[in-house]
Design a protein around this motif. Structure first.
Motif, PDB file in Angstrom:
ATOM      1  N   GLN A   1     -70.570 -14.929  58.657  1.00  0.00           N
ATOM      2  CA  GLN A   1     -71.419 -15.746  57.809  1.00  0.00           C
ATOM      3  C   GLN A   1     -70.606 -16.853  57.151  1.00  0.00           C
ATOM      4  OE1 GLN A   1     -74.652 -15.398  57.722  1.00  0.00           O
ATOM      5  NE2 GLN A   1     -75.099 -16.955  56.174  1.00  0.00           N
TER       6      GLN A   1
ATOM      7  N   TYR B   1     -78.146 -20.185  59.656  1.00  0.00           N
ATOM      8  CA  TYR B   1     -79.433 -20.339  58.984  1.00  0.00           C
ATOM      9  C   TYR B   1     -80.268 -19.054  59.049  1.00  0.00           C
ATOM     10  CZ  TYR B   1     -78.334 -25.321  59.434  1.00  0.00           C
ATOM     11  OH  TYR B   1     -77.726 -26.545  59.374  1.00  0.00           O
ATOM     12  N   THR B   2     -79.683 -17.979  59.553  1.00  0.00           N
ATOM     13  CA  THR B   2     -80.478 -16.761  59.739  1.00  0.00           C
ATOM     14  C   THR B   2     -80.962 -16.187  58.413  1.00  0.00           C
ATOM     15  OG1 THR B   2     -78.406 -15.506  59.809  1.00  0.00           O
ATOM     16  CG2 THR B   2     -79.393 -16.131  61.915  1.00  0.00           C
ATOM     17  N   ARG B   3     -80.141 -16.234  57.379  1.00  0.00           N
ATOM     18  CA  ARG B   3     -80.546 -15.638  56.099  1.00  0.00           C
ATOM     19  C   ARG B   3     -81.714 -16.371  55.453  1.00  0.00           C
ATOM     20  NH1 ARG B   3     -74.805 -13.842  53.185  1.00  0.00           N
ATOM     21  NH2 ARG B   3     -74.272 -12.192  54.714  1.00  0.00           N
TER      22      ARG B   3
ATOM     23  N   LEU C   1     -83.128 -19.440  68.369  1.00  0.00           N
ATOM     24  CA  LEU C   1     -82.324 -18.482  67.620  1.00  0.00           C
ATOM     25  C   LEU C   1     -80.835 -18.734  67.776  1.00  0.00           C
ATOM     26  CD1 LEU C   1     -82.472 -16.122  65.752  1.00  0.00           C
ATOM     27  CD2 LEU C   1     -82.689 -14.582  67.710  1.00  0.00           C
TER      28      LEU C   1
ATOM     29  N   SER D   1     -84.772 -15.841  57.647  1.00  0.00           N
ATOM     30  CA  SER D   1     -85.246 -14.456  57.535  1.00  0.00           C
ATOM     31  C   SER D   1     -85.993 -14.262  56.229  1.00  0.00           C
ATOM     32  CB  SER D   1     -84.064 -13.486  57.615  1.00  0.00           C
ATOM     33  OG  SER D   1     -83.454 -13.529  58.881  1.00  0.00           O
TER      34      SER D   1
ATOM     35  N   MET E   1     -81.874 -10.864  63.977  1.00  0.00           N
ATOM     36  CA  MET E   1     -81.124 -11.980  63.427  1.00  0.00           C
ATOM     37  C   MET E   1     -79.608 -11.733  63.441  1.00  0.00           C
ATOM     38  SD  MET E   1     -83.013 -14.496  62.721  1.00  0.00           S
ATOM     39  CE  MET E   1     -84.565 -15.148  62.131  1.00  0.00           C
ATOM     40  N   SER E   2     -79.212 -10.472  63.415  1.00  0.00           N
ATOM     41  CA  SER E   2     -77.771 -10.178  63.414  1.00  0.00           C
ATOM     42  C   SER E   2     -77.277  -9.739  64.785  1.00  0.00           C
ATOM     43  CB  SER E   2     -77.468  -9.079  62.392  1.00  0.00           C
ATOM     44  OG  SER E   2     -78.138  -7.869  62.728  1.00  0.00           O
TER      45      SER E   2
ATOM     46  N   ILE F   1     -79.726 -21.496  65.494  1.00  0.00           N
ATOM     47  CA  ILE F   1     -79.939 -21.012  64.126  1.00  0.00           C
ATOM     48  C   ILE F   1     -78.818 -20.068  63.719  1.00  0.00           C
ATOM     49  CG2 ILE F   1     -81.423 -19.473  62.762  1.00  0.00           C
ATOM     50  CD1 ILE F   1     -83.818 -20.841  64.106  1.00  0.00           C
ATOM     51  N   LYS F   2     -78.403 -19.197  64.642  1.00  0.00           N
ATOM     52  CA  LYS F   2     -77.300 -18.288  64.326  1.00  0.00           C
ATOM     53  C   LYS F   2     -75.994 -19.058  64.167  1.00  0.00           C
ATOM     54  CE  LYS F   2     -76.756 -14.296  66.230  1.00  0.00           C
ATOM     55  NZ  LYS F   2     -76.858 -13.435  65.041  1.00  0.00           N
TER      56      LYS F   2
ATOM     57  N   THR G   1     -88.729 -19.951  65.354  1.00  0.00           N
ATOM     58  CA  THR G   1     -87.390 -19.471  65.019  1.00  0.00           C
ATOM     59  C   THR G   1     -86.745 -18.779  66.209  1.00  0.00           C
ATOM     60  OG1 THR G   1     -88.037 -19.162  62.701  1.00  0.00           O
ATOM     61  CG2 THR G   1     -86.089 -17.988  63.456  1.00  0.00           C
TER      62      THR G   1
ATOM     63  N   TRP H   1     -87.896 -25.932  63.189  1.00  0.00           N
ATOM     64  CA  TRP H   1     -88.807 -24.801  63.195  1.00  0.00           C
ATOM     65  C   TRP H   1     -90.120 -25.146  62.504  1.00  0.00           C
ATOM     66  CZ3 TRP H   1     -83.695 -24.448  61.560  1.00  0.00           C
ATOM     67  CH2 TRP H   1     -83.468 -24.727  60.213  1.00  0.00           C
TER      68      TRP H   1
END
Length: 1473
Positions: free
Chosen positions: A1277, A446-448, A438, A451, A968-969, A441-442, A434, A1293
């Motif tokens: 988001q 897809y971060t939520r 990243l 995570s 992630m944020s 993914i961000k 991941t 991933w």
């Protein structure tokens, strides 16, 4: 020695602890025999080793010889005068003195450090000759022998100084030079001469890792690894191999540990004698002198022997960690490709950060355990002597049962730990994959869901941790039953036996000296029993980690082919499977070969094949490649092109056929560029010499000149993990440059032009393969989808379905049925030579290409300085963060449990003072004491259980969740500049500290602080005057601790930071293992790894040395306190209570250990706050700008149309950097398909990043409007969930295919299979055993083209109104590209599509074309309109790929009409034959 007058004058007092000189003289005679043997053997051994000093006289050796001669002459004089003692006794001492003289001079020239043997002999001999002189005041007249004895003692005392003097300035120069520590005397080492300057510096300023580089040479990576590797080659069992390699260091702690045990039990006699002295008013007052002296000798010996023991332990810890880490890396370089994929980067981090640490800690545990068992046996023997056989047997049986119970529980601890570590592995693997991806993914929002998956794995891991902690708590409770319950058993049996014998009985009393002597003996048992209970589980855990490392070391290795050096492990050697093939005109020969990945059993010639063999990825491969020719390999996605290159390298398993590779040196550039942490230059050179002229040619040929000039430190700029700060094209050209610079016999290039724009590709291709190209005349195999280059090939290989369908020249392949467009001479000249090889315009790299990277190249020293300042200011913040994650009430309840448990322990000890004064009903007093013991144990069990429950259920998951949420944020700029290894270090090593080291350090600290408070109270009661000194001692101790911790935390920080590059290199090597072996760069990377190990070992060595410094300080503190207590006791014995003195002295016996535990646990806590603070740093990372105060409430169906407009939009990556995009303005109606093109660095990726708001909004001017809504007013988001993106580098991933495609688990399997059919992946996935449940492992599970197709399937499944394709077809052949274009045309109707493309054919039929240059729009319009103008930038880009408007086609070119019937091309796609 003849000393009749001394002997006659000696009149020992009663209870004397020392013997007469004559007795001493006789008793030490065997020591002279031993000394002579040791001195003679050392002298003989020195004759066989080279000297360390030049053979010339120096002042030091002259002084040694002079005083040595005086000593020898004195011994001869005593021999001549000898009367009462036998001549042979005195003669032995003369011979020994002579041997000492010669050995001293020999050691001077042959020993790096001052000789321990001669120094120790000087000390002991000084004591021997000085001892008879103590009573000379009573001797009259003084005999002549006195003068010889005094001369011997004086000369030996002076020799102690000279023998312990460092010879560093006299040593012969060596490389590497010996560390300062290696050249110091063992007498100076306990005063820490190498550590004190660093401690003083660390208290004032930030320390640098370079200041901690000096560790003894035997502890460094290379020698330690070589010893273990050699032993492993003889015996694959890691335990036996380790013992064989490091026998002497392994056994070194035994002798000092035995001295510690002897001095520990000497304290029992001191306690007994002190209480007897206080209890008996008629005792001889002169005995107090000897009593104080005995206390000083015993406690001083304890301090010195503890130092030596810990020093030997620490040396082995550093040594073995070097060996294990180096061996793990060396093994990694030998792994098969399949095994390396199975290990993955995450697991490799776990091996290094967790398993190696547990194994090395297990070594110390092992020594503690054998000494604990020996302590128990000696204590039982003393009980037998003091109280009889029944009193001895009772605790022995009890302790035996306790050890059995603890061992029984400990077996389950090892299994629980293995389960826990396996859960950590699973989490780290997903987290690693991941974090490596990243950014996409961000952007894909897809971060939520990811995570949530990582947090779910963390909860599973916490469950395994909970079971592990419960079992550890059970073992700890059993071990802590020992001291209290064992004394209860001893007391009860003693009272019962004495009652039966009529000596006190149940209604009598027990005297204080007997009670506290027994209590002290049993109290000594407390440490060993705790060690057995607490450390035995960790020993089993160490064995579990050892088994994991052993399993890794037993993974299959790449076969070393015939003619290949066993140490090179390089696939590029002359590996021959067919010895009859002697054709030297063939560079690579394959006959009837089939190759497969990951066979269960390796198939070798002459060995029957296993029953089950996977389907080969390559079948019936027969080819011969001629030296000096350019061979191009073409074929559809997954046709076996990359597998063919891997088979040439020997990375696949040959099922059948014969292979011969004649090249001695091979260069490789893969689809996914291999970039390791290092400078740009280092990545190009690897271990090759620097040839500036050729280097500059390579840089220019690969179009890197502008890129390098734009970097802050040119080609000495350090690149992060996998070169993430570089663009995809820059990384690819860097990999090409490495392959070219290697000047190899055979060059393998795997689709290396896919990430380059047309102009850059044309320049690089012409510079490498033109008439004077750098690879012209080199045997080169180029896998490509750019079929417009095929006419430049000497040979073309066409692959399909894992086999070669056509092989020959371009004309031969075309004539054989592989329909390829003809590229005539004129067109070929235009594409490859015009306007000339060296005159082709090198693409200008825009500043935007490096803008995003600039944040990475900041001043590292400045950043470290800021971290140090924050670290000093954030200690309490770390504690507060930990409490918040635990919960204030839960943390308070944990402290309350610890307090109640400790208070009951203190009350139990206090009850002993009352028991000593009890005069009747002794049985009831014993029963009451048992009640206190039982209550204490119940509270302890509850405390450990609740502690483990709270830690695993609340603290551990919440800390990890907070850190993960912060990462992630985090802003994209932070993601770009932060190495993955650094992030992984926080989620592996720092999380490990927060899970185990920090909380248990707090538990030990709190319990031991309360224990010490009780001890000080008892000491104050027994010796009230000492209360006056206690505050001063405590203040001094506090300042000392503050001084120590100022640097100790820096040691921990430096150790943690130094491991991040180590983990990064390990992970990078695993992912780029094939490239490393292709270049035969194993030696280079082993050297890199060794340097990183040594750097991290320096920090570890000094951290352990600092802990030893603290421990020695505490032992001296205990010595001062003990001597103070006994001095006040004997001085005021008439006012001292024997009962409370017994309590104080018995507690004083373990005070040193308790103090050590307090301060070391406090130091561990403070050091642990470094990790907690680093985790909190991630938890508090600034989130991406959301402008929540301006966010409008967007319709959930937004965007409904997909219209898009850039309105005077500009952006820069930092305030001090130029604009990356300049006043972009264009509009797209909903459903428009727009192709964005331009040279590398023109701003294409910045445009996409801006659309997803990946750049800080305060660096943005203008607007981007989607469906009439300014995207800056939409939450991130929502914005990113409303679009889909397929990046240039496919991102999958660690998870199943289903989890990778349906990230949010919203779609049925039928829909997933439908999109797989659309992207031509249905057959591939359905052929897998697990179908949609097949686990995707790192990058090698599928080819790059297949991974890209899976990413496209994910975007189709998501079905959003706006979709961005960022070079999504760059890794695909033209047939697959054509199919994807069909998918875009048919399945994306009504969608707004933004496609960044270097391959013009993939966007030429779009509605609009946007051409960027240096961040500005140079052209915008319909593709046909732009192609009409041959001078337009788009037309020029298209022409480099053979694409023209019908009106501008060169007159002699062969053409093919594309699907829309309007655009003609000069090279058509490969079609099915």
């Amino acid at each position: 020695m003849h000393l009749p007058a001394f002997t006659a004058a000696w009149k020992p007092a009663d209870n004397a602890l020392f013997s007469s000189p004559a007795t001493v003289s006789i008793s030490v005679q065997p020591a002279f025999y031993i000394a002579f043997g040791l001195l003679a053997s050392r002298f003989y051994a020195n004759q066989r080793i080279p000297p360390c000093l030049p053979r010339r006289l120096d002042l030091l050796v002259i002084m040694k010889a002079f005083f040595g001669l005086i000593y020898a002459a004195s011994a001869i004089g005593l021999f001549v005068l000898g009367e009462s003692e036998a001549r042979w006794v005195l003669g032995t001492r003369v011979v020994t003195a002579t041997a000492f003289l010669f050995t001293s001079i020999s050691e001077h020239y042959h020993s790096l450090a001052p000789s321990t043997l001669t120094t120790l002999y000087s000390i002991l001999a000084t004591a021997f000759y000085a001892y008879p002189l103590l009573d000379l005041g009573n001797v009259h007249p003084v005999p002549l022998s006195f003068h010889f004895t005094a001369a011997a003692a004086a000369s030996l005392l002076i020799l102690v100084i000279f023998e312990s003097t460092s010879k560093r300035d006299l040593l012969l120069p060596t490389y590497p030079p010996p560390s300062h520590e290696e050249t110091l005397s063992f007498l100076s080492l306990p005063f820490f001469p190498t550590l004190l300057p660093i401690l003083l510096a660390g208290a004032r300023r930030r320390l640098l890792l370079s200041e901690l580089h000096e560790i003894p040479r035997p502890l460094r990576a290379d020698p330690a690894t070589d010893l273990l590797e050699e032993a492993l080659r003889e015996n694959l069992n890691l335990v036996r191999a380790s013992f064989r390699a490091f026998t002497a260091p392994f056994l070194a702690p035994i002798l000092p540990r035995l001295v510690v045990l002897a001095m520990t039990f000497a304290q029992v006699t001191l306690v007994e004698q002190t209480i007897l002295y206080v209890s008996a008013p008629s005792s001889d007052p002169d005995f107090s002198f000897w009593l104080v002296g005995a206390f000083f000798v015993v406690y001083t010996s304890l301090a010195i022997s503890n130092y030596l023991y810990a020093e030997k332990i620490n040396a082995f810890l550093v040594l073995y960690r070097s060996a294990l880490t180096g061996s793990l890396y060396a093994k990694t370089l030998r792994l098969t490709s399949g095994a390396a994929r199975g290990v993955g980067q995450g697991a490799s981090t776990t091996y290094m950060s967790v398993d190696v640490g547990k194994v090395t800690a297990g070594y110390q545990t092992l020594h503690e355990l054998w000494s604990a068992v020996l302590t128990i046996l000696i204590a039982c023997a003393m009980l037998w002597v003091k109280a009889g056989v029944w009193v001895m047997l009772a605790p022995l049986v009890f302790v035996g049962g306790l050890i059995w119970a603890t061992s029984f529980v400990s077996r389950y601890v090892g299994a629980a730990q293995r389960t826990w570590l396996a859960a950590i592995d699973t989490r780290i693997k997903l987290l690693t994959s991941t974090l490596n991806q990243l950014l996409p993914i961000k952007l894909g929002a897809y971060t939520r869901p990811l995570s949530a998956r990582v947090n779910a794995l963390r909860m599973s891991e916490a469950g395994a941790l909970r079971r592990f902690l419960y079992l550890v708590g059970g073992a700890g409770t059993l071990s802590n039953i020992g001291p209290g319950a064992a004394f209860l058993v001893v007391l009860a049996v003693d009272v019962f036996v004495r009652g039966r014998e009529g000596d006190g009985g149940g209604g009598g009393r027990i005297d204080a000296s007997r009670l506290f002597t027994l209590f002290t003996i049993v109290n000594i048992l407390g440490g060993p029993l705790n060690i057995i209970g607490q450390q035995l589980p960790s020993l089993f855990a160490s064995f579990a980690s050892l088994e994991r490392i052993q399993g890794f070391l037993r993974l299959p290795e790449k076969e070393v082919e015939a003619g290949e050096s066993p140490n090179s492990n390089g696939a590029a050697a002359d590996h021959t499977h067919d010895n009859n093939n002697n054709n030297t005109k063939v560079e690579v020969s394959m006959k009837g070969c089939s190759f497969a990945w990951d066979l269960d059993a390796e198939v070798k010639p002459g060995v029957p094949a296993p029953a089950t063999i996977p389907i080969p990825v390559l079948k019936d491969i027969t080819m011969e490649l001629v030296p000096g020719e350019l061979h191009m390999v073409v074929g559809s996605v997954a046709s076996g092109k990359s597998s063919l290159l891997m088979s040439i390298l020997g990375e696949t398993t040959r099922v059948e056929g014969s292979v011969r590779v004649r090249a001695r040196k091979i260069a490789l550039a893969t689809q996914t560029p291999f970039i390791f942490p290092g400078t740009v230059r280092a990545n190009i050179l690897l271990d090759g010499p620097y040839d500036e002229t050729f280097y500059d040619k390579v840089i220019h040929a690969c179009g890197l000149t502008q890129d390098v000039e734009a970097l802050p430190r040119k080609d000495m700029t350090k690149l992060g993990d996998k070169g993430r700060t570089l663009s995809g094209g820059q990384r690819q050209r860097l990999a090409i440059a490495r392959a070219v610079y290697a000047r190899a016999d055979l060059v393998l290039l795997d689709d290396v032009f896919s990430a380059l724009d047309g102009e850059t590709e044309a320049h690089v291709f012409a510079s490498l393969f033109g008439l004077e190209g750098l690879l012209k005349g080199k045997t080169t195999i180029l896998v490509t989808h750019g079929i417009h280059h095929l006419s430049s090939a000497d040979k073309v290989l066409v692959m399909a379905g894992g086999t070669i369908t056509h092989f020959g020249t371009f004309e031969e392949v075309r004539e054989a049925g592989a329909t390829l467009a003809l590229i005539n001479t004129a067109a070929e000249a235009e594409l490859t030579t015009a306007p000339g090889n060296d005159q082709l315009a090198v693409p200008k790299e825009a500043t935007t290409a490096s803008s995003a990277a600039q944040d990475e190249f900041i001043d590292e020293d400045e950043e470290a300085e800021m971290e140090w300042v924050n670290e000093r200011e954030s200690r309490m913040g770390a504690y507060a963060f930990y409490v918040r994650c635990t919960g204030v009430w839960r943390a308070g309840s944990v402290v309350a449990f610890i307090t109640m448990w400790s208070m009951t322990g203190i009350a139990t000890t206090a009850f002993m003072g009352l028991l000593a004064n009890a005069s009747s009903h002794l049985g009831l007093w014993v029963l009451a004491y048992g009640g206190f013991v039982g209550l204490n144990l119940v509270l302890m069990g509850l405390n450990l259980t609740y502690f483990g429950y709270t830690l695993s259920t609340f603290t551990a998951p919440r800390i990890h969740e907070a850190a993960l949420a912060g990462v992630m944020s985090s802003p994209i700029s932070w993601i770009i500049k932060t190495p993955v290894g650094k992030i992984l270090n926080r989620f592996s090593q720092d999380i490990q500290v927060s899970d185990m080291e920090f909380p248990f350090a707090f538990l030990n600290f709190a319990a031991n602080v309360l224990n010490i408070c009780g001890t000080f109270v008892f000491i104050a009661i027994a010796t009230p005057l000492l209360v006056i000194a206690l505050p001063f001692l405590m203040v001094f101790g506090g300042y000392f601790l503050r001084f120590y911790l100022a640097t100790s935390k820096q040691f921990r920080r430096l150790e943690t930071e130094s491991r991040s590059p180590l983990y990064t290199l390990f992970g990078t090597t695993v992912s780029g293992l094939i490239s490393v072996r292709a270049f035969r760069a194993e030696g280079f990377f082993r050297a890199q790894n060794a340097a990183l190990i040594n750097a991290s070992q320096g920090a570890l060595h000094y951290r352990l040395l600092g802990q030893l410094f603290l421990r020695v300080f505490l032992l001296w503190f205990q010595t001062i306190l003990a001597c103070g207590v006994v001095i006040l006791t004997v001085s005021l014995r008439n006012t001292t209570s024997a009962a409370f003195l017994g309590v104080a002295l018995s507690r004083l016996v373990s005070l040193g250990l308790t103090l050590s535990h307090v301060l070391s646990s406090y130091a561990s806590m403070e050091n642990g706050t470094v990790s907690i603070d680093r985790i909190e740093e991630f938890a508090k990372l600034p989130a991406e700008e959301t402008n929540d105060e301006f966010v409008v409430s967007a319709d959930p169906s937004w965007p409904a149309m997909g219209s898009l407009a850039f309105q005077d939009f500009s952006v820069r990556y930092r305030g001090d950097l130029p604009l990356a995009l300049k006043n972009l303005s264009f509009e797209l109606p909903g459903g428009t398909k727009i192709g964005i093109c331009g040279r590398t660095g023109s701003g294409k990726s910045s445009t996409v990043l801006s659309l997803f708001r990946g750049i800080d909004q305060h660096l943005v001017t203008g607007k981007i409007v989607v469906d009439d809504v300014d995207i800056s007013t939409i939450s991130l988001q929502h914005l990113r969930e409303s679009m889909s993106i397929v990046m240039q580098d496919p991102f999958l991933w660690h998870g199943s295919i289903r989890e990778n495609l349906d990230v949010t688990n919203e779609h049925p399997d039928s829909e997933i299979w439908d999109v797989l059919k659309l992207v031509e992946m249905y057959d591939t996935v359905s052929a897998l055993d697990d179908k949609l449940d097949h686990l995707v492992v790192d990058e090698e599970s599928f080819s790059k083209g297949q991974r890209q197709l899976l990413c496209l399937a994910r975007a189709l499944l998501r079905n959003k109104k706006i979709i961005v394709l960022d070079e999504s077809t760059s890794s695909m052949d033209h047939i697959t590209d054509e199919k994807i274009r069909l998918v875009v045309d048919t399945q994306m109707q009504g969608l707004t599509v933004l496609a960044i493309a270097h391959r013009i054919s993939s966007i030429v039929n779009y509605d609009k074309i946007l051409v960027l240059d240096d961040g500005s729009i140079t052209e915008f319009g319909e593709p046909m309109e732009l192609l009409k103008n041959p001078d337009s930038q788009f037309a020029r880009l298209a022409a480099t790929q053979g694409i023209y408007h019908p009106n501008t086609v060169p007159p002699t070119a062969a053409v093919k009409e594309l699907t829309d019937g309007t655009v003609l091309v000069v090279a058509e796609d490969l079609v099915d034959v």
